[in-house]
Scaffold this motif. Structure first.
Motif, PDB file in Angstrom:
ATOM      1  N   GLY A 369       0.860  -1.260   0.017  1.00 22.25           N
ATOM      2  CA  GLY A 369      -0.044  -0.142  -0.069  1.00 22.25           C
ATOM      3  C   GLY A 369       0.853   1.224  -0.090  1.00 22.25           C
ATOM      4  O   GLY A 369       1.778   1.502   0.936  1.00 22.25           O
ATOM      5  N   LEU A 370       0.756   2.119  -0.946  1.00 21.70           N
ATOM      6  CA  LEU A 370       1.607   3.297  -1.074  1.00 21.70           C
ATOM      7  C   LEU A 370       0.622   4.517  -0.876  1.00 21.70           C
ATOM      8  O   LEU A 370      -0.526   4.319  -1.248  1.00 21.70           O
ATOM      9  CB  LEU A 370       2.226   3.665  -2.453  1.00 21.70           C
ATOM     10  N   PRO A 371       1.061   5.446  -0.332  1.00 19.83           N
ATOM     11  CA  PRO A 371       0.353   6.561   0.146  1.00 19.83           C
ATOM     12  C   PRO A 371      -0.316   7.217  -1.027  1.00 19.83           C
ATOM     13  O   PRO A 371       0.276   7.376  -2.368  1.00 19.83           O
ATOM     14  CB  PRO A 371       1.242   7.864   0.807  1.00 19.83           C
ATOM     15  N   PHE A 372      -1.495   7.613  -1.077  1.00 20.00           N
ATOM     16  CA  PHE A 372      -2.346   8.537  -1.824  1.00 20.00           C
ATOM     17  C   PHE A 372      -2.645   9.779  -1.600  1.00 20.00           C
ATOM     18  O   PHE A 372      -3.154   9.768  -0.534  1.00 20.00           O
ATOM     19  CB  PHE A 372      -3.469   7.448  -1.950  1.00 20.00           C
ATOM     20  N   LEU A 373      -2.071  10.883  -2.139  1.00 17.68           N
ATOM     21  CA  LEU A 373      -2.566  12.135  -1.903  1.00 17.68           C
ATOM     22  C   LEU A 373      -3.686  12.759  -2.359  1.00 17.68           C
ATOM     23  O   LEU A 373      -3.917  12.327  -3.667  1.00 17.68           O
ATOM     24  CB  LEU A 373      -1.044  13.103  -2.268  1.00 17.68           C
ATOM     25  N   GLY A 374      -4.198  13.821  -1.960  1.00 18.54           N
ATOM     26  CA  GLY A 374      -5.207  14.543  -2.450  1.00 18.54           C
ATOM     27  C   GLY A 374      -6.477  13.753  -3.014  1.00 18.54           C
ATOM     28  O   GLY A 374      -6.815  13.062  -2.693  1.00 18.54           O
TER      29      GLY A 374
END
Ligand code: FE2
Ligand code: FE2
Length: 550
Positions: A369-374
């Motif tokens: 899981g990679l960070p999801f911005l915005g």
């Protein structure tokens, strides 16, 4: 007609999950978030329609108003809509009061919580919310509250009797926009009062691939005599085409439209953001439900927007799903309900919640899981994740609507995970304003300029190219653009060649190609086979060995 004849459910039977006749999307299930949508979306839209049905009929015809709060029933269903409104006002009184109490709690906190202890304010919490909320400050002394969500699902505020399924024949893509238009009964539809966690739902959808005798089917679904002929017309003795699983030595990915992609590799299948078209004659070629394997090892959800977590599809494939992987929520915010609780309460087993940089290992496959911005109007929402899938040396990144608003994040991520072979990225860079999706949750009037500035926007050209470059991608695919017409009922997007998302994504594809990167904006269907370097080397060794031994 023999009762013993074995029958399948036809592939063109549309099954709409409903909550009090409104299309069940993910903000209508968590009790508190749902209560706000009842009072601030549904009741307001229905009141407005009853007062001026023709205004709604005209607005729906105007492409500039697509996705607006207008009922798509041609201005001719005033009596039915009034009856529905009155039913909801009468039967869901407690949810209406709950929603009003949330508004009262917010205004009490604005007036009374000034940085001193919140303990004395518990006595001022509206009675029906007491025990379900904790009052909190952020570190800047801004007051707020968190909901004890698991308890709400066990209270009278989560009422399974609101849930039902509507079956009808679908033969073309155009459907009314479901966030604004309730589903009304009609002679050609079969309304089944089934709660979403009912196991009969799995039996119903198994009928698409396993035939059963008519007498069993009508008993299982408790079809009233007056609807037997209609239900019988939804069935067929013709079996579906068999599914051919991918047994090659590499990876096969197939694009089903929007952000829905199926990967099969080395006996493991993964399906991202399932949003599927039914099977019917159409001019646009596509994969449909008949193109899914019998078992899906992992369904992965990127974020809690209605075009990425679609109950209509999820319920139909639930019986095939071994694990469903969701991003972990922040915990108790109206705008960020738990996807795990929501899916569990809708009958899903094996819901796996993943935090940023957590991983799942299965054989040679690793999912991170990679960070999801915005893309969430700057609201504090944690339920969003980009998924990095690594199979042998191949890395595929499904970033969905992640917006590269801080390029430093992707630099750090590249340091951590290395190069990515192929990226899948949404570029809806002209997203809707905050109020479009989250308006019902906001209890204080918001300035128009503020609302307009806070949008649900994905990457533009520069932001997307930066991601492709940073990860040294060899392939870049723009997806999740809402262009497929079978998404019309959940999206409100009508692009022209001049629309910014089209212009910007054309530029990205062009720039990538100039750099020797394979690039395309996906539409309809696509299949790609990837060779696994390790496996093909192994293949070479094998053929060399057989050449020596022969
Ligand atoms: Fe989104
Ligand atoms: Fe999206």
């Amino acid at each position: 007609m023999s009762g013993n004849e074995k029958l399948y459910l036809r592939q063109n039977i549309q099954v709409e999950p409903l909550i009090d006749s409104w299309y069940a999307w993910s903000h209508l299930i968590p009790p508190a978030t749902a209560s706000r949508n009842i009072t601030e979306r549904h009741l307001k839209i229905m009141d407005s329609y009853i007062g001026a049905p023709q205004v709604h009929a005209n607005a729906v015809k105007n492409p500039k108003m697509a996705g607006g709060p207008f009922i798509d029933h041609g201005g001719k269903k005033v009596d039915e809509i009034r009856a529905l409104r009155d039913h909801i006002k009468m039967e869901r009184k407690h949810l209406i009061e709950f929603s009003q109490a949330i508004g009262d709690l917010d205004s009490m906190l604005r007036d009374s919580a000034k940085g001193h202890s919140l303990q004395p304010l518990y006595a001022k919490v509206p009675d029906i919310l007491r025990g379900y909320v904790e009052l909190v400050y952020d570190l800047n002394n801004h007051p707020s509250f968190r909901l004890i969500e698991p308890l709400l699902y066990r209270s009278k505020y989560y009422d399974r009797s609101q849930q039902s399924l509507m079956l009808s024949v679908i033969s073309q893509d155009d459907r009314p926009f479901v966030l604004s238009t309730p589903r009304l009964e009609c002679d050609s539809s079969l309304h089944l009062k089934l709660a979403f966690d009912d196991k009969v739902i799995d039996e119903l959808f198994r009928l698409k691939s396993i035939a059963r005798p008519w007498f069993e089917i009508k008993e299982m679904l408790r079809i009233p005599g007056s609807k037997e002929n209609l239900m019988r017309s939804f069935l067929t003795s013709e079996p579906p085409p068999p599914y051919a699983a991918y047994n090659g030595s590499g990876v096969r990915w197939r694009y089903f439209g929007h952000a829905c992609i199926l990967i099969e590799s080395q006996g493991i299948s993964m399906l991202f953001d399932p949003v599927l078209s039914y099977t019917y004659e159409t001019g646009i070629s596509r994969y449909t439900y008949t193109d899914l394997p019998d078992q899906i090892d992992y369904v992965l959800i990127t974020h809690n927007h209605q075009d990425h977590v679609l109950f209509e599809t999820l319920l139909q494939i639930r019986h095939k799903v071994k694990n469903i992987v969701v991003p972990r929520c922040g915990g108790g915010h109206l705008q960020d309900p738990s996807l795990k609780l929501l899916l569990q309460n809708c009958g899903f087993k094996n819901v796996i919640e993943i935090s940023e940089l957590e991983e799942i290992h299965d054989g040679n496959t690793r999912i991170t899981g990679l960070p999801f911005l915005g893309e969430h109007a700057d609201l504090d929402i944690m339920s969003k994740m980009a998924w990095l899938v690594r199979i042998e040396q191949h890395a595929l990144l499904f970033a969905a609507d992640s917006c590269n608003i801080e390029t430093r994040l992707y630099e750090y991520l590249h340091d951590y995970v290395g190069d990515v072979h192929a990226v899948f990225l949404g570029m809806e860079c002209d997203g809707a304003p905050l109020s479009w999706l989250y308006g019902p949750l906001v209890t204080q009037r918001m300035e128009r300029a503020m609302d307009e500035s806070r949008r649900l926007s994905g990457c533009n050209y520069d932001q997307a190219l930066n991601i492709v470059s940073l990860f040294n991608c060899k392939e870049a695919y723009v997806y999740a653009m809402g262009q497929e017409p079978w998404l019309n009922h959940i999206m409100s997007i009508k692009y022209t060649d001049q629309s910014r998302p089209i212009v910007e994504s054309n530029r990205l594809v062009e720039a990538c190609r100039q750099r020797g990167i394979i690039a395309e904006r996906l539409f309809g269907e696509k299949e790609i086979l990837l060779e696994l370097p390790g496996v093909s080397d192994f293949g070479k060794i094998e053929s060399a060995l057989s050449a020596i031994t022969s």
